[in-house]
Enzyme design. Structure first.
Site, PDB file in Angstrom:
ATOM      1  N   HIS A   1       0.835  -1.222   0.000  1.00  0.00           N
ATOM      2  CA  HIS A   1       0.000   0.000   0.000  1.00  0.00           C
ATOM      3  C   HIS A   1       0.866   1.267   0.000  1.00  0.00           C
ATOM      4  CE1 HIS A   1      -3.882  -2.071   0.877  1.00  0.00           C
ATOM      5  NE2 HIS A   1      -3.084  -2.952   1.450  1.00  0.00           N
TER       6      HIS A   1
ATOM      7  N   ASN B 169     -10.255  -2.637   2.566  1.00  0.00           N
ATOM      8  CA  ASN B 169      -9.965  -2.686   1.135  1.00  0.00           C
ATOM      9  C   ASN B 169     -11.247  -2.465   0.334  1.00  0.00           C
ATOM     10  OD1 ASN B 169      -7.222  -3.217   1.346  1.00  0.00           O
ATOM     11  ND2 ASN B 169      -7.416  -5.426   1.134  1.00  0.00           N
TER      12      ASN B 169
END
Ligand code: HDE
Length: 708
Positions: free
Chosen positions: A76, A149
């Site tokens: 990420h 997510n």
């Protein structure tokens, strides 16, 4: 250090006071506040002589520059953030005592960071990947982080496999290729050796993994949490975010092109929407299962590779988040925010989901390296709104100056302070779950079914979505060099659906499935409407970007009428011409184009409108790049509008486009998302608006299947 001197820090909603560098200050100083008169010449022995060590300003400036970078997130790394607030619709006291979920009048400040998973910090926004959707709530009980997510499940069931998964997905270790992509051997080698990945791989290869915008994707907490009320009753919960603009995707060919034309596509989209006042909004939802129903389902509710189908456990929408402020400084806020899955508040607790259990360790651990020590919660973006009172001390980058003599408990020298609270309902109380069992390294049998929900997902897709998944397999597995791995992919996914496996095999030069498919559970439901993006709302053009193509001599009345109507509906228009110099309409009025063709591309827009005007159309139809622009918009299934002479331009374009019926009089013709009329009547405008809101015309793919 540099506390603001000339102006106090701006007052912010929720009292988050950023540590502002004095941007109003007039004279440069060193980090120690010494005023500087020259920052362009280092101190030298003579005008042509060597630089002197004693130049403390030079050394400090270069030292600070040398250390500007901190380690990027191991996953990420690429992300964009925004501030906002959250409000609950109704008190949620029945399920939880969390204070921020009780009062509908209360606005709880939030910071959200959206991200991709695999790429480095400088990678492109539109790659095929899962998107991170991490939200921090700055509540009156302390910080609550929901680190989620845009896909509701995960590749693996136990956190101990995370390093393996990430090593497989990241660029290969010998040549560091490819960047931000799962389309390579090691990822697929891991997949075929790890059947529990099947369900998430289906989502990854679906249109969910190429969102049009962060503002148009769902979010999920993924793991199973607990809500706990004042009475101490607990409920299993899954968290959801629903975008008010609906869920929309790009086309894979388009996503790849945007990655080159504008790698910051999603970042800019989020930033611009907030600057324009078109604040992204997401409703917050919960799925709740009472403790007593824990074992009632044909999946294990602690298994993060499973959804809780909404037909079985409906999503209750309980509040809304509005993102209304861009960060002041990317590094200070978006980069330094340190989400920790263990940042929980009273009323929200964890479950025994083995993925979540591992995450509880990992996030805090990773911040130690990224942010250089244990004091990362003192960084402004990480500070809670409430007071921090404890005996934790020292370490790298201590920003606080503790007072007094005592830093221990119990003490008498400071009257015993700080001390634990007396009211057990005030502080955090871990849910007293019953735990018993042998110490084992073993997965529960109830985690063994890896394919039935992957099949549910496949069966729930619309026809175009299925086609896109097959093409995504062709692309991804087509890039796998190892022939045996390709065959194993076909064999593995025959457990999801035989026809899918046959279609994959054809595209990647493998044989039809050669294995015996595993027996699967028969689920209570065969399809689930919520899984298909075809069922998302398609009723608004708000914030959509429309390209208006014009050259000198364009029909000013047509352009103005359509532009004004689209703007009134909340869409954003940009006039594109050959040059940025002013262009005159056929009526003689001048406008300044917003963009020139060379700096933009059709992939950066949601739709195209071309007003008439003989000269303008004549010039446009003689430019290959203009025809290309229109052809690409057609190929990517976008709405295209044209009035009067512009209809003729569509005839110059691609043969596939010419299959659409076009208007020859004042009647409006809308065919395959091509909306034409000799005049921009109100009916034409209504059709165009409805056409753009529909987002994409997948029926066109029948004529011209979009290559990957
Ligand atoms: Fe993460 N994950 N993760 N993850 N994750 C990190 O923490 C980890 C997982 C997610 O915008 C890291 O600060 C383990 C699931 C997001 O700052 C790290 C496992 C989900 C972000 C980490 C998982 C996520 C991270 C890296 C068990 C969806 C970005 C940098 C398999 C619910 C947050 C950091 C941001 C970041 C570990 C799986 C979401 C290394 C061990 C499942 C959105 O701690």
């Amino acid at each position: 250090m540099n506390k603001p001197t000339s102006e106090p820090a701006k007052k912010r909603e929720g009292n988050i006071e950023p540590y502002l560098l004095d941007s109003q200050g007039k004279q440069l100083t060193t980090d120690t506040g010494v005023k500087i008169n020259d920052t362009d010449n280092s101190l030298r022995a003579g005008v042509r002589g060597p630089t002197l060590m004693e130049d403390f300003h030079f050394r400090e400036k270069i030292m600070r520059f040398d250390h500007e970078r901190i380690p990027e997130r191991v996953v990420h790394a690429r992300g964009s953030g925004a501030h906002g607030y959250f409000q609950v619709y109704q008190p949620l006291a029945k399920y939880t005592k969390a204070k921020f979920l009780q009062d509908p009048n209360k606005k709880t400040p939030v910071f959200v960071r959206f991200s991709t998973v695999a790429g480095s910090r400088g990678s492109a926004d539109t790659v095929r990947d899962i998107r991170g959707f991490a939200t921090r709530f700055y509540t009156e009980d302390g910080n609550f982080d929901l680190v989620g997510n845009n896909i509701p499940i995960f590749f693996i069931q136990d956190a101990i496999k995370f390093p393996d998964l990430v090593h497989a997905v990241k660029p290969e270790q010998n040549d560091e290729v490819p960047q931000a992509s799962t389309a390579h051997d090691t990822f697929w080698d891991f997949v075929v050796n790890t059947p529990e990945t099947a369900h998430t791989v289906m989502w990854l290869l679906s249109d969910r993994a190429i969102p049009r915008s962060f503002r148009m994707m769902e979010g999920f907490g993924v793991n199973t949490y607990r809500l706990v009320n004042v009475q101490g009753e607990a409920f299993f919960v899954k968290f959801h975010w629903r975008p008010l603009l609906g869920m929309h995707s790009l086309v894979w060919d388009e996503a790849q092109k945007i990655a080159g034309k504008d790698p910051d596509f999603h970042r800019k989209d989020l930033w611009e929407a907030i600057e324009d006042g078109a604040y992204p909004e997401f409703e917050f939802g919960v799925q709740i299962i009472p403790e007593c129903d824990e074992c009632k389902f044909d999946f294990d509710i602690l298994d993060a590779t499973k959804i809780w189908p909404e037909e079985l456990v409906p999503v209750q929408l309980i509040g809304k988040m509005v993102l209304n402020r861009n960060p002041d400084n990317f590094f200070a806020e978006t980069e330094q925010i340190a989400f920790c899955v263990g940042n929980l508040v009273p009323g929200i607790d964890v479950s025994d989901d083995p993925l979540l259990q591992g995450r509880l360790f990992s996030y805090m651990d990773t911040q130690l390296t990224r942010l250089g020590g244990p004091n990362f919660n003192q960084i402004p973006i990480n500070k809670p709104l409430v007071a921090v009172v404890n005996n934790q001390r020292d370490g790298f980058h201590q920003m606080m100056v503790p007072q007094g003599r005592t830093a221990y408990h119990p003490n008498s020298l400071n009257d015993g302070y700080p001390m634990p609270g007396m009211d057990k309902n005030e502080g955090y109380v871990h849910y007293p779950e019953n735990v018993a069992g042998r110490k084992v390294r073993q997965r529960s049998e109830s985690f063994n079914d890896h394919f039935s929900q992957a099949t549910l997902f496949w069966n729930s897709m619309s026809k175009p979505e299925k086609t896109h998944i097959v093409k995504a397999f062709h692309f991804e597995v087509g890039k796998v060099g190892d022939v045996a791995t390709r065959q194993k992919v076909v064999d593995m996914f025959s457990n999801v659906d035989q026809s899918l496996a046959v279609a994959i095999a054809q595209g990647v030069g493998a044989k039809a499935p050669t294995n015996k498919t595993q027996t699967k559970k028969t689920l209570n439901i065969q399809t689930s409407k919520a899984l298909s993006m075809a069922n998302t709302p398609k009723d608004t053009v708000k914030t959509r970007k429309i390209a208006i193509l014009a050259m000198p001599g364009f029909n000013g009345k047509e352009l103005k009428k359509v532009k004004d109507a689209l703007t009134a509906k909340g869409a954003k228009t940009e006039v594109i011409s050959q040059f940025l110099s002013p262009i005159a309409s056929m009526e003689g009025e001048e406008i300044v184009p917003d963009r020139n063709f060379i700096s933009v591309s059709s992939v950066l827009y949601d739709a195209v409108f071309i007003p008439g005007g003989e000269k303008s159309i004549d010039a446009l139809s003689h430019k290959r790049y203009v025809l290309n622009f229109v052809n690409e918009a057609f190929k990517h299934c976008k709405a295209i509008g044209a009035t009067s002479e512009a209809i003729a331009l569509l005839k110059e374009a691609d043969s596939a486009l010419q299959e659409a019926k076009l208007a020859s009089d004042n009647n409006v013709v809308s065919d395959l998302g091509i909306i034409t009329s000799m005049t921009p009547s109100n009916e034409f405008i209504d059709e165009l608006v409805a056409g753009i809101a529909k987002h994409r015309y997948w029926a066109r793919e029948k004529n011209d299947p979009t290559p990957a």
